[in-house]
Design an enzyme around this catalytic site. Structure first.
Site, short mmCIF file in Angstrom:
data_model
loop_
_atom_site.label_atom_id
_atom_site.label_comp_id
_atom_site.label_asym_id
_atom_site.label_seq_id
_atom_site.Cartn_x
_atom_site.Cartn_y
_atom_site.Cartn_z
N ARG A 132 110.93 9.46 9.59
CA ARG A 132 111.66 8.12 8.99
C ARG A 132 111.38 7.95 7.50
NH1 ARG A 132 110.58 3.75 9.91
NH2 ARG A 132 112.76 2.86 10.00
N GLU A 160 120.49 -5.11 23.22
CA GLU A 160 119.74 -3.81 23.41
C GLU A 160 118.90 -3.40 22.28
OE1 GLU A 160 123.52 -1.45 22.61
OE2 GLU A 160 124.37 -1.68 24.79
N GLY A 163 115.65 -1.80 20.79
CA GLY A 163 114.77 -0.71 21.11
C GLY A 163 113.49 -0.85 20.18
N ARG A 164 113.67 -0.50 18.83
CA ARG A 164 112.37 -0.78 18.07
C ARG A 164 111.71 -2.14 18.23
NH1 ARG A 164 113.24 1.15 12.75
NH2 ARG A 164 115.44 1.21 13.41
N CYS A 178 106.04 22.74 4.87
CA CYS A 178 106.42 23.19 3.51
C CYS A 178 107.68 22.82 2.89
CB CYS A 178 106.73 24.77 3.79
SG CYS A 178 105.31 25.83 4.11
N GLU A 179 107.45 21.44 2.69
CA GLU A 179 108.28 20.44 2.09
C GLU A 179 107.66 19.54 1.09
OE1 GLU A 179 111.98 20.29 2.60
OE2 GLU A 179 111.97 21.79 4.18
N TYR A 208 114.88 7.86 5.69
CA TYR A 208 115.17 6.49 5.39
C TYR A 208 114.70 5.88 4.24
CZ TYR A 208 117.12 6.66 10.23
OH TYR A 208 117.91 6.92 11.47
N TYR A 239 111.44 5.73 16.99
CA TYR A 239 112.17 6.82 16.30
C TYR A 239 111.05 7.52 15.19
CZ TYR A 239 116.02 3.61 17.59
OH TYR A 239 116.67 2.77 18.01
C1 LIG Z 1 124.32 1.15 20.73
C2 LIG Z 1 122.96 0.78 20.15
N1 LIG Z 1 122.29 -0.20 20.90
C3 LIG Z 1 120.95 -0.21 20.58
C4 LIG Z 1 120.11 0.44 19.50
C5 LIG Z 1 119.00 0.39 19.39
O1 LIG Z 1 118.66 -0.14 17.90
P1 LIG Z 1 117.34 -0.77 17.46
O2 LIG Z 1 116.20 0.26 18.00
O3 LIG Z 1 117.32 -0.78 16.05
O4 LIG Z 1 117.15 -2.06 18.22
C6 LIG Z 1 121.20 1.39 18.80
C7 LIG Z 1 120.44 2.28 17.76
O5 LIG Z 1 120.74 2.97 17.03
C8 LIG Z 1 122.42 1.61 19.09
O6 LIG Z 1 122.87 2.57 18.54
#
Ligand SMILES: Cc1ncc(COP(=O)(O)O)c(C=O)c1O
Length: 462
Positions: free
Chosen positions: A359, A319, A321-322, A390-391, A363, A420
Site C-alpha cells: 500500500r 459494505e 471492509g477496511r 530489490c526495489e 497509494y 489490503y
Molecule cells: C464494491 C465494493 N464494496 C466495498 C468495498 C470495500 O471498501 P472498504 O474496504 O474501503 O470499506 C470495495 C472496495 O474496493 C468495493 O469495491
C-alpha cells in the site's frame, strides 16, 4: 519524463508536503487507541496483543507475521450492525482480507459477506456463510463464477456490464434459478481519496454510467429478462473516505435513477447498496469519524432523498471492509539492518516489505510503527522503514520516529495493516507470504498459515 540517466539529487521518494517530516511524538512508546487494535497494551514495556507478548508470538510463528485481534474485529462488526440498525444490512467486503475464520467471526456478529471473485466466493461458502447472505461483485466475472454463484443460490449478484446481464440470464435459465440482481451504477462522484481508490468518477472500469444513460438501459435489460429479479441499485464511490458528502451526492444521483425507473416501469427499488469505503486512522493525522455518526448521516441522506423523490425507502446496505478488519491487525517485523545515510535519514530494514504491504508503494499510504519488543528512553530518530526487496520503492513506513538505540533483532510493529495488506501480498523475490495469527484472551492460533519455500518450489514444475 526524461529517460536519460543523470546524477541523482540526494533525496529519494519525497512525495510529502514541505512541512514533513512531522514532529516526533511526545512519547515514542505510546499506543494511540485510535490507531492500534483495542487489545494492544504494553506490559513491562513490551507490546502485547490480545494478552500475548509479541516476543512470544514472533518466536512461535516467526516474522513477518500479521497479528489479528479477534475481539477488535468482532467489536467493530457489531458496532456497524448496531449503528445502521434494523432495516439495514451490513456486508463485510472480503477483498480487504478473506479467510474462513474472519468470515465466521463477522457472520456470527450478524454481517453478510461481499465477494468479488470465485476464489472469495469459495472461501465464504467453505466457511459456512449462508449463500443468501453473499453478494458477488466484479467488473469481469468469469462465466464459471457466474454459474457457481447462480447454482449456489447466493443472495445477490451486482451486474457490471451488458455482456454480463446476458451471461447471467443464460446461467440462471439453465439452472432454473431466478437470482436477485443489483445494477452497479457509476455516479460520477469523485471521492477525495487516492486516484486508484476512487471508483465512481466516469473515466473508469466499474459499473454503468449514469451520465451516458447506460445505467437506465441496464435496468431496462434486467427488467426485460423474466429469469432475473431486479432488486435494486449499487454504488461504491471509493475507499478511505472520512465524511458523508460524497455519499450524499452519490445517493441523490442513484435515487434520481430510482425515480426514473419508477416512472418508466412502475417498479420501486427494494434495495440500495451504497458500498463501502469508510476510512480508518493510520496515523494521528487521520481523524476517522465514529461509525454511528456516519450511519446517522447516511440514513438521513437516504430518508431525505426518498422523501424528496416520493419513493418508498429501500433497504439500505453498506459494505465496509477496511473499517472492520483494518485496525484489528498489526504486522510484526524483525529489524535486520540500520543504515544512517548521513544528514538525510536512517533506513531501518525489516524482514518483509512490499510483498506483505504494497500500500505504501501503491497509494503513498502512511503508517504508524513502534518498537514493540521493549520500550526505550532513547531520543527519537527519524526513520524510513524499508523491506528487503530489490526495489528502492520498497518502503513500508515512509517517515516515522523510532528510538535511536534501535538495534538489529528488535521487533517493530506496524499498525492498521488488517486491510489490503495480506490480501494484496505477493511472492516477489520468492518471499513466502506471512501467516496471519489470531489472538484472543491470551491464546494465539494461525488462521492463515505462513508460506514456506517448499510451497513456492512445489509450484515450479518445469
Ligand atoms: C464494491 C465494493 N464494496 C466495498 C468495498 C470495500 O471498501 P472498504 O474496504 O474501503 O470499506 C470495495 C472496495 O474496493 C468495493 O469495491
Amino acid at each position: 519524463m526524461s529517460r536519460v540517466a543523470h546524477p541523482a539529487g540526494p533525496r529519494h521518494a519525497d512525495v510529502l508536503p514541505a512541512d514533513h517530516p512531522p514532529a516526533p511524538p511526545e512519547d515514542l512508546n505510546a499506543l494511540d487507541p485510535a490507531i492500534w487494535p483495542r487489545g494492544a497494551r504494553r506490559a513491562d514495556g513490551v507490546l502485547t496483543l490480545g494478552g500475548i507478548d509479541v516476543r512470544d508470538l514472533a518466536t512461535q510463528f516467526g516474522t513477518p507475521a500479521l497479528i489479528t485481534d479477534e475481539a477488535d474485529v468482532r467489536g467493530r462488526a457489531r458496532e456497524y450492525v448496531e449503528a445502521f440498525g434494523d432495516g439495514s444490512q451490513v456486508f463485510y467486503a472480503s477483498k480487504a482480507f478473506c479467510s474462513r475464520a474472519v468470515l465466521r467471526w463477522v457472520t456470527e456478529e450478524g454481517l453478510g459477506v461481499d465477494v468479488c471473485t470465485g476464489g472469495e466466493l469459495e472461501v465464504a461458502l467453505s466457511a459456512g456463510v449462508d449463500p443468501a447472505r453473499i453478494t458477488l461483485h466484479g467488473n469481469n466475472k468469469l462465466p464459471a463464477e457466474l454459474e457457481r454463484a447462480v447454482t449456489a443460490r447466493i443472495g445477490h449478484i451486482a451486474v457490471d456490464s451488458f455482456e454480463e446481464i446476458a451471461r447471467l440470464a443464460y446461467y440462471a435459465e439453465r439452472a432454473g434459478v431466478r437470482p436477485r440482481v443489483l445494477v452497479r451504477v457509476t455516479t460520477g462522484v469523485e471521492a477525495h481519496t487516492h486516484e486508484f481508490m476512487a471508483t465512481a468518477h466516469d473515466d473508469q472500469k466499474f459499473g454503468f454510467s449514469l451520465a451516458s444513460g447506460d445505467a437506465d438501459e441496464a435496468v431496462r435489460r434486467v427488467l426485460a429478462l423474466p429469469v432475473l429479479t431486479f432488486a435494486g441499485l449499487h454504488s461504491h464511490i471509493g475507499s478511505q473516505i472520512f465524511d458523508t458528502a460524497g455519499f450524499e451526492v452519490a445517493a441523490r444521483r442513484v435515487l434520481e435513477l430510482a425515480a426514473r425507473i419508477h416512472a418508466e416501469h412502475g417498479v420501486a427499488i427494494e434495495e440500495l447498496d451504497l458500498g463501502g469505503g469508510f476510512g480508518i486512522a493510520y496515523t494521528t493525522e487521520d481523524d476517522a469519524p465514529e461509525v454511528k455518526t456516519l450511519a446517522a448521516g447516511l440514513r438521513a441522506i437516504v430518508a431525505g432523498q426518498c422523501a424528496a423523490f416520493g419513493l418508498p425507502e429501500p433497504r439500505l446496505t453498506i459494505e465496509p471492509g477496511r473499517g472492520i478488519i483494518g485496525p484489528s491487525t498489526v504486522t510484526l517485523y524483525e529489524v535486520g539492518t540500520i543504515k544512517n545515510v548521513d544528514g538525510i535519514r536512517t533506513y531501518v530494514s525489516v524482514d518483509g516489505g512490499m510483498s506483505d504491504n504494497i500500500r505504501t508503494a501503491l497509494y503513498d499510504a502512511a503508517y504508524t510503527c513502534v518498537l514493540a519488543s521493549r520500550s526505550a528512553a532513547a531520543p527519537p530518530m527519524l526513520c524510513r522503514v524499508v523491506g528487503r526487496h530489490c526495489e528502492s520503492g520498497d518502503i513500508v513506513v515512509r517517515d516515522c520516529y523510532l528510538p535511536s538505540d534501535l538495534a538489529p533483532g528488535d521487533l517493530i510493529a506496524v499498525a492498521a495493516t488488517g486491510a489490503y495488506c495480506r490480501s494484496l501480498a505477493s511472492n516477489y523475490n520468492h518471499l513466502p507470504r506471512p501467516g496471519v495469527v489470531a489472538v484472543r484472551d491470551g491464546t494465539a492460533r494461525e488462521i492463515v498459515r505462513r508460506e514456506t519455500l517448499d510451497d513456492l518450489l512445489r509450484l515450479d514444475v518445469g
